[in-house]
Design a protein around this motif. Structure first.
Motif, mmCIF file in Angstrom:
data_model
loop_
_atom_site.group_PDB
_atom_site.id
_atom_site.type_symbol
_atom_site.label_atom_id
_atom_site.label_comp_id
_atom_site.label_asym_id
_atom_site.label_seq_id
_atom_site.Cartn_x
_atom_site.Cartn_y
_atom_site.Cartn_z
ATOM 1 N N GLN A 346 37.866 53.904 40.545
ATOM 2 C CA GLN A 346 38.702 53.439 41.646
ATOM 3 C C GLN A 346 37.991 52.401 42.514
ATOM 4 O OE1 GLN A 346 39.810 56.943 43.841
ATOM 5 N NE2 GLN A 346 40.836 57.898 42.084
ATOM 6 N N GLU A 347 36.702 52.593 42.724
ATOM 7 C CA GLU A 347 36.017 51.794 43.741
ATOM 8 C C GLU A 347 35.235 50.599 43.199
ATOM 9 O OE1 GLU A 347 35.318 54.971 47.356
ATOM 10 O OE2 GLU A 347 33.605 54.412 46.108
ATOM 11 N N SER A 348 34.808 50.642 41.951
ATOM 12 C CA SER A 348 33.938 49.584 41.429
ATOM 13 C C SER A 348 34.745 48.484 40.756
ATOM 14 C CB SER A 348 32.944 50.174 40.431
ATOM 15 O OG SER A 348 33.597 50.467 39.195
ATOM 16 N N HIS A 349 34.042 47.516 40.175
ATOM 17 C CA HIS A 349 34.689 46.439 39.434
ATOM 18 C C HIS A 349 34.726 46.707 37.940
ATOM 19 C CE1 HIS A 349 30.492 45.345 38.758
ATOM 20 N NE2 HIS A 349 30.330 45.252 40.067
ATOM 21 N N SER A 350 34.321 47.911 37.522
ATOM 22 C CA SER A 350 34.269 48.233 36.109
ATOM 23 C C SER A 350 35.656 48.187 35.459
ATOM 24 C CB SER A 350 33.648 49.627 35.907
ATOM 25 O OG SER A 350 33.578 49.967 34.540
ATOM 26 N N GLN A 351 36.661 48.817 36.094
ATOM 27 C CA GLN A 351 38.014 48.838 35.528
ATOM 28 C C GLN A 351 38.604 47.436 35.476
ATOM 29 O OE1 GLN A 351 39.680 51.760 34.328
ATOM 30 N NE2 GLN A 351 40.948 50.144 33.419
ATOM 31 N N TYR A 352 38.306 46.615 36.475
ATOM 32 C CA TYR A 352 38.817 45.241 36.507
ATOM 33 C C TYR A 352 38.323 44.473 35.280
ATOM 34 C CZ TYR A 352 39.888 40.589 38.442
ATOM 35 O OH TYR A 352 40.374 39.313 38.639
ATOM 36 N N ARG A 353 37.024 44.585 34.987
ATOM 37 C CA ARG A 353 36.478 43.877 33.823
ATOM 38 C C ARG A 353 37.024 44.461 32.517
ATOM 39 N NH1 ARG A 353 31.356 45.114 33.592
ATOM 40 N NH2 ARG A 353 31.190 46.334 35.515
ATOM 41 N N TYR A 354 37.207 45.780 32.504
ATOM 42 C CA TYR A 354 37.803 46.421 31.328
ATOM 43 C C TYR A 354 39.198 45.844 31.068
ATOM 44 C CZ TYR A 354 39.514 50.128 28.236
ATOM 45 O OH TYR A 354 40.041 50.823 27.169
ATOM 46 N N ASP A 355 39.999 45.752 32.121
ATOM 47 C CA ASP A 355 41.365 45.237 31.974
ATOM 48 C C ASP A 355 41.368 43.787 31.515
ATOM 49 O OD1 ASP A 355 42.327 47.692 32.789
ATOM 50 O OD2 ASP A 355 42.657 47.069 34.870
ATOM 51 N N LYS A 356 40.434 43.006 32.012
ATOM 52 C CA LYS A 356 40.368 41.598 31.613
ATOM 53 C C LYS A 356 40.049 41.472 30.117
ATOM 54 C CE LYS A 356 38.057 37.200 32.417
ATOM 55 N NZ LYS A 356 39.300 36.415 32.263
ATOM 56 N N ILE A 357 39.102 42.294 29.638
ATOM 57 C CA ILE A 357 38.774 42.265 28.205
ATOM 58 C C ILE A 357 39.971 42.725 27.379
ATOM 59 C CG2 ILE A 357 37.272 43.188 26.409
ATOM 60 C CD1 ILE A 357 35.103 43.512 28.539
ATOM 61 N N ASN A 358 40.658 43.753 27.862
ATOM 62 C CA ASN A 358 41.818 44.277 27.153
ATOM 63 C C ASN A 358 42.909 43.208 27.022
ATOM 64 O OD1 ASN A 358 43.063 46.639 25.902
ATOM 65 N ND2 ASN A 358 44.515 46.540 27.589
ATOM 66 N N ASP A 359 43.149 42.463 28.105
ATOM 67 C CA ASP A 359 44.124 41.370 28.067
ATOM 68 C C ASP A 359 43.697 40.301 27.070
ATOM 69 O OD1 ASP A 359 45.627 42.647 29.987
ATOM 70 O OD2 ASP A 359 44.864 41.442 31.663
ATOM 71 N N THR A 379 33.918 32.848 33.538
ATOM 72 C CA THR A 379 33.597 33.099 34.944
ATOM 73 C C THR A 379 34.836 33.369 35.789
ATOM 74 O OG1 THR A 379 33.686 30.734 35.473
ATOM 75 C CG2 THR A 379 31.541 31.630 34.823
ATOM 76 N N LYS A 380 36.012 33.372 35.179
ATOM 77 C CA LYS A 380 37.262 33.555 35.906
ATOM 78 C C LYS A 380 37.629 35.033 36.002
ATOM 79 C CE LYS A 380 38.039 29.063 36.137
ATOM 80 N NZ LYS A 380 37.994 28.312 37.410
ATOM 81 N N GLY A 381 38.630 35.324 36.800
ATOM 82 C CA GLY A 381 39.152 36.672 36.918
ATOM 83 C C GLY A 381 40.327 36.872 35.980
ATOM 84 N N LYS A 382 41.127 37.871 36.264
ATOM 85 C CA LYS A 382 42.305 38.137 35.445
ATOM 86 C C LYS A 382 43.260 36.944 35.469
ATOM 87 C CE LYS A 382 42.423 43.149 36.270
ATOM 88 N NZ LYS A 382 43.239 44.246 36.851
ATOM 89 N N GLU A 383 43.882 36.702 34.320
ATOM 90 C CA GLU A 383 44.870 35.634 34.175
ATOM 91 C C GLU A 383 44.310 34.275 34.604
ATOM 92 O OE1 GLU A 383 48.286 36.937 36.336
ATOM 93 O OE2 GLU A 383 48.748 38.546 34.917
ATOM 94 N N GLY A 384 43.009 34.094 34.430
ATOM 95 C CA GLY A 384 42.394 32.810 34.734
ATOM 96 C C GLY A 384 42.227 32.502 36.203
ATOM 97 N N GLN A 385 42.350 33.515 37.067
ATOM 98 C CA GLN A 385 42.223 33.297 38.507
ATOM 99 C C GLN A 385 40.809 32.857 38.870
ATOM 100 O OE1 GLN A 385 42.845 36.816 40.848
ATOM 101 N NE2 GLN A 385 42.354 35.817 42.784
#
Length: 557
Positions: A346-359, A379-385
């Motif tokens: 919930q608190e870290s950036h681990s799930q965010y990076r996981y979701d980006k790889i999954n996408d 170096t971008k975030g999700k959806e190229g942000q």
């Protein structure tokens, strides 16, 4: 954050080693005494050193390649002799950080006493053959640091760097991303893995990347990527096509040191031929931090994640998919109800990076090594942000020690080169390298398979990012010392990395300390409009903004 993490890392790594030496902590030295003779170098120049058939060479991409074989004492001694100046340089980087963040001799002495107790059991959890290697290697470390500890103990405890770093301050020093694909998700149907190893102890520490090719007396020949002085494994593949990479998990501060995870990974790489054997080796180990080990196997044509901690052991594998993702949280059933792991998600950036790889996997079709390299460079975030350069939510945080891609069935792998992961990825073929009785004193990289450098980054972009890092250090020092920073200096700083949330948070902190609440409010609101790294960081920004708004309201009444 960075200062605290380094202070704790250095304290534990370096001051731990002053404990009293017991004979049972040492390897059996009876054989070593017969081999303790100075080596005669066949070649000894800046970019090439050779002892018999073993050698160290700096390739044209500025990475070092090491080729060594023999029994444990001989391997350790040859590595020490061949890498002596590089080994001492890495040690100096650690000790310089210690001096920088713990300048007080009184505090150093106090920490020494504490660490005598802390690391009292670590040697008992390291296999004899690796203690022999480390002992032989340690004789080439710089004796000027003997006032802190003898050479052997300094070398022994430095192998806990990864473990102690992330346990003392989660993800401030380490935070890695890994991907494995096979079957329908791989261009040739074979197993393909990629990873970023985000272990950061400063830019200088990452400069001397070492690609080691080791033919041990017992076990399987293997290659690994690390730094001079590291006998454990961080990322590697053996001649049977088994790969090992590690990702830090959420840990408590351990009360006693046990088996360093890099040593566990080394044993798996040296002795396992398939997933079943890797699990058997890992299951027997007592570790002192939580860690994920992604294991890829040519024999099984798939990958698993071994999730190991001081109290639990789990294996995560997928049944109905041809890919596996690992960041910095656990996924197996054994950790499904683990409150610490749930909070970390919930608190870290681990799930965010996981979701980006999954996408990425879902939208990329059948993957090639070039595409996986492209992912590791992103170096971008999700959806190229655009989330700002150096944001920990990016897969390429521009601070990784190395990135590597494996093709186990082909026994081929690629290693990143400077700058960051943006340079060329050089290729190596284990079948060719270990298939020869002796090698010529030349780089063994496979030039025809090199993946070219990233062309989307201009020279000016790199210059601006280096300027940003330099200015960031200045801003931090100025704020710590209470120095005045002009609006022009703040604006110039923010222009270098305009999408990174922290440059506005720093400005808000500065303005609040100067009681300029209107400017502080604007800066903090801008920070909240950006992609903030973690939930705790976002709460800090929100909390400071609330304080600022209360100050503004009180001044209006």
């Amino acid at each position: 954050m960075f200062k605290v993490s380094i202070w704790l890392l250095m304290s534990c790594l370096l001051l731990s080693s002053c404990s009293v030496r017991h004979k049972r902590d040492l390897p059996d030295l009876s054989v070593f005494s017969q081999q303790d003779q100075p080596y005669s170098f066949a070649v000894q120049i800046d970019t090439l050193r050779a002892i018999g058939n073993d050698f160290l060479i700096k390739n044209k991409y500025a990475n070092w390649e090491l080729y060594v074989s023999g029994p444990p004492f001989e391997i350790g001694s040859k590595i020490g002799a061949l890498t002596e100046d590089l080994y001492r340089q890495q040690d100096q980087i650690f000790f310089d950080k210690l001096e920088e963040f713990v300048p007080s001799k009184f505090k150093q002495r106090w920490l020494m006493h504490f660490m005598r107790w802390y690391n009292r059991k670590l040697p008992h959890y390291i296999p004899e053959e690796y203690k022999k290697e480390i002992y032989a290697l340690s004789r080439y470390s710089d004796p000027k640091y003997d006032f802190l500890a003898d050479q052997y103990r300094r070398a022994l405890y430095l192998h806990g760097a990864h473990d102690i770093g992330h346990s003392m301050q989660d993800l401030a020093v380490v935070g890695c991303s890994s991907l494995a694909v096979w079957g329908d998700n791989s261009a040739d149907g074979g197993l393909l893995l990629g990873r970023n190893f985000d272990f950061y102890v400063g830019d200088e520490f990452a400069k001397n990347k070492l690609i080691s090719f080791i033919r041990p007396e017992h076990g399987i020949p293997f290659a690994s990527v690390s730094w001079p002085g590291m006998m454990g494994v961080l990322s590697g593949m053996n001649l049977e096509g088994l790969t090992v990479t590690m990702n830090a998990g959420k840990s408590t501060i351990p009360l006693v040191a046990r088996a360093p995870i890099s040593i566990v990974a080394r044993e798996i790489l040296q002795y396992a031929t398939n997933l079943e054997e890797a699990i058997a080796i890992a299951k027997d180990k007592q570790v002192f931090v939580s860690e994920s080990l992604m294991i890829g196997s040519a024999a099984d044509n798939r990958a698993i994640v071994i999730e190991i901690s001081p109290k639990k052991f789990g294996v995560y594998e997928v049944d109905n998919a041809d890919y596996l993702i690992c960041t910095n949280h656990f996924q197996s059933e054994e950790y499904a109800q683990d409150k610490r792991n749930q909070l970390h998600i919930q608190e870290s950036h681990s799930q965010y990076r996981y979701d980006k790889i999954n996408d990425f996997v879902s939208n990329s079709g059948k993957l090639t090594p070039e595409q996986v390299v492209g992912l590791l460079r992103d170096t971008k975030g999700k959806e190229g942000q655009d989330i700002g350069l150096g944001n920990e939510k990016a897969l390429n945080q521009l601070w990784a020690h190395h990135a590597v891609v494996f093709q186990p069935q082909k026994r081929r792998f690629w290693v990143s080169t400077q700058p960051y992961q943006l340079g060329a990825f050089t290729a190596y073929d284990l079948t060719d390298i270990f298939g020869q009785d002796s090698l010529t004193y030349t780089s063994q990289l496979l030039s025809s398979a090199t993946i070219v450098a990233d062309t989307t980054w201009s020279t000016q972009m790199l210059v601006n990012f280096e300027l940003f890092k330099e200015q960031s250090r200045k801003i931090e020092n100025w704020m710590d010392s209470g120095s005045e920073i002009s609006e022009i200096e703040w604006e110039a700083y923010q222009r270098l990395n305009p999408e990174l949330w922290s440059v506005y948070y720093q400005k808000g902190q500065y303005d609040y300390s100067r009681k300029d609440y209107i400017r502080a409010k604007k800066a903090l609101e801008t920070a909240l409009s950006k992609e903030i790294t973690t939930l705790p960081a976002k709460r800090k920004v929100e909390h400071l903004l609330e304080k600022v708004e209360r100050k503004i309201r009180s001044s209006d009444t």
